[in-house]
Design a protein around this motif. Structure first.
Motif, PDB file in Angstrom:
ATOM      1  N   ARG A 458       0.841  -1.197   0.000  1.00 27.88           N
ATOM      2  CA  ARG A 458       0.000   0.000   0.000  1.00 27.88           C
ATOM      3  C   ARG A 458       0.872   1.242   0.000  1.00 27.88           C
ATOM      4  O   ARG A 458       1.758   1.383   0.848  1.00 27.88           O
ATOM      5  CB  ARG A 458      -0.893   0.027   1.249  1.00 27.88           C
ATOM      6  N   ASP A 459       0.612   2.131  -0.958  1.00 21.65           N
ATOM      7  CA  ASP A 459       1.201   3.465  -0.934  1.00 21.65           C
ATOM      8  C   ASP A 459       0.103   4.411  -0.474  1.00 21.65           C
ATOM      9  O   ASP A 459      -0.798   4.761  -1.245  1.00 21.65           O
ATOM     10  CB  ASP A 459       1.696   3.869  -2.328  1.00 21.65           C
ATOM     11  N   GLY A 460       0.143   4.808   0.795  1.00 19.83           N
ATOM     12  CA  GLY A 460      -0.900   5.673   1.324  1.00 19.83           C
ATOM     13  C   GLY A 460      -1.064   5.502   2.812  1.00 19.83           C
ATOM     14  O   GLY A 460      -0.163   4.999   3.507  1.00 19.83           O
ATOM     15  N   VAL A 461      -2.246   5.896   3.324  1.00 18.99           N
ATOM     16  CA  VAL A 461      -2.439   5.953   4.776  1.00 18.99           C
ATOM     17  C   VAL A 461      -3.692   5.237   5.251  1.00 18.99           C
ATOM     18  O   VAL A 461      -3.957   5.204   6.444  1.00 18.99           O
ATOM     19  CB  VAL A 461      -2.511   7.431   5.237  1.00 18.99           C
ATOM     20  N   ARG A 462      -4.451   4.643   4.353  1.00 17.33           N
ATOM     21  CA  ARG A 462      -5.759   4.121   4.731  1.00 17.33           C
ATOM     22  C   ARG A 462      -5.725   2.607   4.900  1.00 17.33           C
ATOM     23  O   ARG A 462      -5.050   1.914   4.128  1.00 17.33           O
ATOM     24  CB  ARG A 462      -6.810   4.500   3.675  1.00 17.33           C
ATOM     25  N   PRO A 463      -6.485   2.075   5.854  1.00 17.57           N
ATOM     26  CA  PRO A 463      -6.613   0.618   5.950  1.00 17.57           C
ATOM     27  C   PRO A 463      -7.566   0.107   4.866  1.00 17.57           C
ATOM     28  O   PRO A 463      -8.586   0.728   4.584  1.00 17.57           O
ATOM     29  CB  PRO A 463      -7.209   0.409   7.344  1.00 17.57           C
ATOM     30  N   HIS A 464      -7.236  -1.021   4.269  1.00 20.28           N
ATOM     31  CA  HIS A 464      -8.058  -1.600   3.200  1.00 20.28           C
ATOM     32  C   HIS A 464      -8.306  -3.075   3.492  1.00 20.28           C
ATOM     33  O   HIS A 464      -7.377  -3.803   3.863  1.00 20.28           O
ATOM     34  CB  HIS A 464      -7.355  -1.500   1.841  1.00 20.28           C
ATOM     35  N   GLY A 479      -8.174 -19.183  -7.301  1.00 25.18           N
ATOM     36  CA  GLY A 479      -8.166 -18.940  -5.863  1.00 25.18           C
ATOM     37  C   GLY A 479      -8.478 -17.497  -5.534  1.00 25.18           C
ATOM     38  O   GLY A 479      -8.320 -16.596  -6.368  1.00 25.18           O
ATOM     39  N   THR A 480      -8.937 -17.290  -4.303  1.00 27.14           N
ATOM     40  CA  THR A 480      -9.267 -15.943  -3.824  1.00 27.14           C
ATOM     41  C   THR A 480      -8.840 -15.825  -2.374  1.00 27.14           C
ATOM     42  O   THR A 480      -8.965 -16.782  -1.599  1.00 27.14           O
ATOM     43  CB  THR A 480     -10.782 -15.669  -3.933  1.00 27.14           C
ATOM     44  N   ALA A 481      -8.338 -14.646  -2.007  1.00 25.34           N
ATOM     45  CA  ALA A 481      -7.988 -14.388  -0.611  1.00 25.34           C
ATOM     46  C   ALA A 481      -8.501 -13.011  -0.225  1.00 25.34           C
ATOM     47  O   ALA A 481      -8.366 -12.059  -0.998  1.00 25.34           O
ATOM     48  CB  ALA A 481      -6.469 -14.441  -0.426  1.00 25.34           C
ATOM     49  N   PHE A 482      -9.130 -12.910   0.955  1.00 27.12           N
ATOM     50  CA  PHE A 482      -9.464 -11.613   1.539  1.00 27.12           C
ATOM     51  C   PHE A 482      -8.325 -11.207   2.455  1.00 27.12           C
ATOM     52  O   PHE A 482      -7.916 -11.990   3.318  1.00 27.12           O
ATOM     53  CB  PHE A 482     -10.767 -11.691   2.325  1.00 27.12           C
ATOM     54  N   VAL A 483      -7.818 -10.010   2.256  1.00 27.96           N
ATOM     55  CA  VAL A 483      -6.662  -9.577   3.045  1.00 27.96           C
ATOM     56  C   VAL A 483      -6.870  -8.160   3.548  1.00 27.96           C
ATOM     57  O   VAL A 483      -7.572  -7.350   2.923  1.00 27.96           O
ATOM     58  CB  VAL A 483      -5.355  -9.643   2.217  1.00 27.96           C
ATOM     59  N   ASP A 484      -6.264  -7.871   4.708  1.00 31.53           N
ATOM     60  CA  ASP A 484      -6.208  -6.514   5.243  1.00 31.53           C
ATOM     61  C   ASP A 484      -4.854  -5.930   4.900  1.00 31.53           C
ATOM     62  O   ASP A 484      -3.810  -6.513   5.234  1.00 31.53           O
ATOM     63  CB  ASP A 484      -6.423  -6.536   6.752  1.00 31.53           C
ATOM     64  N   VAL A 485      -4.860  -4.785   4.223  1.00 32.93           N
ATOM     65  CA  VAL A 485      -3.627  -4.152   3.773  1.00 32.93           C
ATOM     66  C   VAL A 485      -3.483  -2.815   4.499  1.00 32.93           C
ATOM     67  O   VAL A 485      -4.376  -1.968   4.441  1.00 32.93           O
ATOM     68  CB  VAL A 485      -3.628  -3.924   2.252  1.00 32.93           C
ATOM     69  N   ALA A 486      -2.355  -2.656   5.188  1.00 37.99           N
ATOM     70  CA  ALA A 486      -2.088  -1.405   5.902  1.00 37.99           C
ATOM     71  C   ALA A 486      -0.626  -1.039   5.699  1.00 37.99           C
ATOM     72  O   ALA A 486      -0.127  -1.042   4.572  1.00 37.99           O
ATOM     73  CB  ALA A 486      -2.457  -1.549   7.376  1.00 37.99           C
ATOM     74  N   PRO A 489       3.623  -4.783   4.014  1.00 35.16           N
ATOM     75  CA  PRO A 489       3.291  -5.578   2.834  1.00 35.16           C
ATOM     76  C   PRO A 489       2.652  -6.908   3.230  1.00 35.16           C
ATOM     77  O   PRO A 489       2.955  -7.468   4.287  1.00 35.16           O
ATOM     78  CB  PRO A 489       4.642  -5.782   2.148  1.00 35.16           C
ATOM     79  N   VAL A 490       1.785  -7.422   2.362  1.00 41.82           N
ATOM     80  CA  VAL A 490       1.061  -8.662   2.652  1.00 41.82           C
ATOM     81  C   VAL A 490       1.455  -9.717   1.617  1.00 41.82           C
ATOM     82  O   VAL A 490       1.021  -9.659   0.458  1.00 41.82           O
ATOM     83  CB  VAL A 490      -0.458  -8.441   2.620  1.00 41.82           C
ATOM     84  N   PRO A 491       2.302 -10.689   1.995  1.00 42.32           N
ATOM     85  CA  PRO A 491       2.634 -11.776   1.060  1.00 42.32           C
ATOM     86  C   PRO A 491       1.484 -12.766   0.968  1.00 42.32           C
ATOM     87  O   PRO A 491       0.757 -12.989   1.941  1.00 42.32           O
ATOM     88  CB  PRO A 491       3.866 -12.408   1.689  1.00 42.32           C
ATOM     89  N   LEU A 492       1.326 -13.359  -0.208  1.00 48.96           N
ATOM     90  CA  LEU A 492       0.249 -14.321  -0.439  1.00 48.96           C
ATOM     91  C   LEU A 492       0.839 -15.615  -0.988  1.00 48.96           C
ATOM     92  O   LEU A 492       0.691 -15.934  -2.182  1.00 48.96           O
ATOM     93  CB  LEU A 492      -0.779 -13.728  -1.413  1.00 48.96           C
ATOM     94  N   PRO A 493       1.499 -16.382  -0.143  1.00 48.71           N
ATOM     95  CA  PRO A 493       2.146 -17.606  -0.637  1.00 48.71           C
ATOM     96  C   PRO A 493       1.163 -18.613  -1.201  1.00 48.71           C
ATOM     97  O   PRO A 493       1.523 -19.408  -2.081  1.00 48.71           O
ATOM     98  CB  PRO A 493       2.856 -18.155   0.610  1.00 48.71           C
ATOM     99  N   GLU A 494      -0.090 -18.581  -0.725  1.00 48.36           N
ATOM    100  CA  GLU A 494      -1.083 -19.535  -1.235  1.00 48.36           C
ATOM    101  C   GLU A 494      -1.465 -19.248  -2.681  1.00 48.36           C
ATOM    102  O   GLU A 494      -2.072 -20.092  -3.357  1.00 48.36           O
ATOM    103  CB  GLU A 494      -2.336 -19.520  -0.353  1.00 48.36           C
TER     104      GLU A 494
END
Length: 800
Positions: A458-464, A479-486, A489-494
């Motif tokens: 995320r480039d910014g300041v907001r939670p997503h 495949g699909t993953a729901f993730v919280d990005v703040a 960085p959020v790796p998605l090995p699956e």
């Protein structure tokens, strides 16, 4: 007339209580109408003012006596009011009808000569119809009586309680804002039914009776489905005594949420086949306006900085309830492909503003008009969708219901809404509001690779909270993953080794940047993705890249030509073509390259039409051909046959063909007039105006300008004429009119806020020369009405 200021509104709201109106309107004259208002109120001061604009005759009585009052054409100054009891002020006036949709609008239907009269109100308009305290936080009950042609049907906010010899009396309303009074009168065709103990109806002009009958079952089903769904999700019951909906002529907005009687522009009930994307949009708008019965009508913003508390909510709920209540999930694609791109554009201009600005940032009602925009609608919608995703739906709806119940029939602010949400959730709502509602701009969500592992940054300041969807090399979802990005960085090995699309179903409001492998694959495989919402997100990514110049306009046109023929969503076909023709070609492509680009688009649409598997897709591609083709012979064959191959030409499509022939110099005035005469009506009058204006001759341009510059020109005719005037490839012919538009536009805009918006929307849609851009800068350095200034400054920002 003076624009009501925040300070004036606050002072008057602190002074007045217990306001109630009796409004008696006489619509029997064709030149002016009678408006008698009896307003009762308590006042803490001996002085105040009522608004009433443009009265040609006026008498004022205060507490039974001839008034100690002055009238300056827009305000009635009241003196010597009682401060220890109820005041009664009676105003008898005659006022002019309007043709611009701002006030008591009168229309004569060219199809059959029947007249229709509508009090189209809204912000800063009510006082063009009756004397009132025209601000949201002086809500009042209304007793309305109307005298009109006894053969007409008259609609208003309440159900009819008495009708006799051309006089209609309506039930007293609960407290509503003065701006939301409505009257719609004429020989309506109607479809009526009962549901949940209430009277429901749809109405349209008599000349559209066949179209109303055609769509009646669908319109009833959508209405009932949405109504029942709102009954499930809202604790507060529907707050009014009936529910009328009317397709009316001349309305400036797409629709208006008048309590108990919603009005829609009657272009939403077209003749001929209804395009699929219009059907989906109409469903979302029906749900949107019904949401306003709670957000805006039951609970009303105190001042205009909280426009989002009405429009963002209605926009969000409109798409949500269109899916969950009316069973049309495809409507959300329209938001992703039309609403969001416009909101991203708006959020990068100098005119951007927070979704929820401070009240002092909206100092008067002219300034308020400028925030009825893509920020308050589409961005606010997107932000609320993210809020519901981030909080969880149960907590979100619990907060919403607490807010509605606590402030029913009253006024509220952002602080009131946040308090209700905060009580319903253990998440930090105040911090969320600060970064999402109080700040301008948006974040960027980027995907990078750590080896084969996708990582979301995320480039910014907001939670997503977003969905990331993965695909194999054939663009089959894996495949699909729901993730919280703040911050982290959020790796998605699956999802390792696969193509990934972040925010794939548009759960948040953020720019997306694909990793290089996915980006390269999407450029060749876009049309193979099954999910139309994911395709919509990717199309929006591409149009955003063109807007920011990260993607060359010519390359974008090539992308459209490659993928559009295989596009299965009618909404995406139409939205991508609109964006390309309305913004990419005139703003990002040199004029010399436009003919070639139109040829590419025409070829793509022709291929799509040839291989269309449904009439709906065929209609969308045929409209694309009609807008872009330079093959006058083939277009004339369509006109003569009344069909594009096996597809019958609808009136709208037929006029699009005539207009394109006119642009190409292949349709003269005789042909246009013959088309107008073969099927008279509103479609014909407006289609003919656009076609006549489009012809590439000095005489045609001069004639069109004379129509548009008439100070009494109607709003629809104005837009149709100037819409036809600006034609790519006619720059030399149009140069004098670009200058005249810039020199004369401010004078046209003085008619009022809505007409000023019309003037702004009617700007030249051709490439401007350096000299014309310099003239725009010169004009903006001078005096320009607030609403038009906003439109022209946005235009200037888009030009770069």
């Amino acid at each position: 007339m003076p624009s009501l200021t925040l300070d004036e509104a606050r002072e008057r709201a602190a002074q007045l209580t217990e306001v109630a109106y009796a409004v008696d309107l006489d619509l029997t004259d064709a030149e002016t109408f009678g408006s008698r208002t009896l307003v009762r109120f308590r006042s803490a001061s001996s002085q105040t003012f009522l608004e009433l604009t443009g009265a040609v005759e006026i008498e004022v009585r205060v507490n039974g006596a001839a008034a100690d009052a002055t009238y300056d054409g827009s305000r009635i100054r009241l003196n010597h009011l009682a401060t220890d009891g109820v005041n009664e002020v009676e105003v008898d006036a005659r006022l002019p009808y309007v043709t611009d949709g701002d006030g008591m609008h009168r229309t004569v239907d060219p199809a059959d000569g029947e007249a229709y009269v509508g009090a189209y109100l809204g912000m800063d308009i009510a006082h063009k119809v009756y004397a009132c305290f025209d601000q949201n936080d002086l809500k009042a009950s209304f007793d309305v009586t109307v005298v009109a042609d006894p053969t007409w049907t008259v609609l208003a906010n309440g159900r009819t309680v008495e009708q006799d010899a051309g006089r209609w009396r309506f039930a007293t309303t609960p407290p509503i804002p003065p701006a939301l009074l409505v009257v719609a009168a004429g020989p309506w065709a109607s479809v009526r039914w009962e549901h949940a103990g209430l009277d429901f109806a749809w109405h349209a002009r008599a000349s559209l009776a066949t179209e109303l009958a055609r769509d009646a079952e669908e319109l009833k089903a959508v209405t009932v489905g949405c109504f029942d769904h709102y009954a499930e999700i809202f604790a507060e019951p529907y707050p009014f005594d009936s529910y009328d909906q009317a397709f009316v002529p001349g309305l400036n907005w797409g629709a208006q949420e008048m309590p108990g009687c919603v009005t829609y522009r009657d272009e939403m009930l077209p003749r001929g086949a209804v395009p699929e994307d219009l059907r989906l949009l109409r469903t979302a708008v029906i749900a949107h306006e019904m949401a306003h019965m709670w957000f805006g009508d039951l609970v009303t913003m105190t001042w205009w900085e909280d426009t989002w508390l009405q429009e963002s909510f209605a926009d969000y709920l409109g798409y949500r309830v269109a899916a969950d209540g009316a069973g049309t999930p495809g409507a959300l694609v329209g938001h992703e492909a039309r609403g969001k791109p416009a909101a991203y554009d708006a959020d990068e201009r100098r005119s951007t503003h927070p979704v929820a600005p401070d009240p002092e940032d909206v100092p008067d009602v002219d300034a308020a008009m400028t925030i009825f925009d893509s920020i308050s609608y589409a961005k606010g919608n997107s932000v609320l969708r993210q809020l519901a995703t981030w909080l969880g739906d149960d907590a979100f709806l619990a907060g919403v219901n607490a807010y509605l119940t606590r402030h029913r029939f009253g006024n509220a602010t952002l602080a009131d809404f946040v308090a209700a949400l905060d009580e319903a959730s253990d998440r930090d709502v105040h911090a969320w509001v600060e970064v999402w509602l109080r700040r301008t701009g948006f974040d960027t969500l980027r995907v990078e690779r750590d080896g084969d592992v996708p990582v979301v940054h995320r480039d910014g300041v907001r939670p997503h909270r977003i969905r990331v969807t993965a695909y194999d090399d054939q663009w089959v979802e894996t495949g699909t993953a729901f993730v919280d990005v703040a911050d982290d960085p959020v790796p998605l090995p699956e999802l390792s080794g696969r193509f990934v699309v972040p925010n794939s179903h548009g759960e948040t409001f953020a720019r997306i940047v694909l990793d290089p492998a996915t980006a390269a694959a999407a450029a060749t495989g876009l049309c193979r993705i099954d999910d139309e919402l994911v395709r919509g997100v990717l199309w929006t990514m591409y149009v955003d890249q063109v807007h920011t110049r990260a993607l060359d306009a010519a390359t974008f046109v090539e992308l459209v030509a490659q993928h559009l023929p295989g596009e299965r969503s009618v909404t995406l076909v139409s939205a991508v073509l609109e964006r390309t023709l309305d913004r990419v070609l005139p703003l990002r492509l040199p004029a010399a390259a436009v003919p070639g680009a139109l040829g590419e688009l025409a070829g793509a649409c022709g291929t799509g039409l040839l291989h269309a598997t449904t009439p709906e897709r065929a209609l969308a591609f045929a409209a694309g051909v009609a807008a872009t083709s330079s093959d006058a012979g083939s277009l004339r064959e369509w006109l003569d046959a009344g069909a594009a191959g096996t597809l019958p030409l609808t009136p709208t499509l037929r006029w699009a063909v005539v207009r394109r022939l006119a642009e190409l110099g292949a349709a003269d005035a005789d042909l246009v007039e013959a088309e107008r005469s073969r099927d008279p009506g509103t479609d014909a009058d407006l289609g003919a105006a656009a076609a006549l204006a489009a012809r590439p001759t000095p005489e045609a341009k001069a004639g069109a300008w004379a129509v548009a510059a008439d100070p009494t020109v109607g709003n629809r005719l104005f837009r149709a004429t100037l819409g036809g005037l600006w034609v790519a490839g006619q720059a030399e012919l149009l140069a004098p009119y670009v200058e005249r538009y810039l020199r004369e536009g401010a004078r046209w805009a003085a008619r009022g806020q809505a007409f000023a918006q019309q003037v702004g929307h009617a700007r030249p849609t051709i490439e401007l020369t350096d000299g014309q851009v310099a003239l725009l800068d010169e004009v903006l350095a001078g005096e320009v009405p607030t609403v038009l200034r906003r439109a022209w400054e946005d235009w200037r920002d888009d030009l770069g």
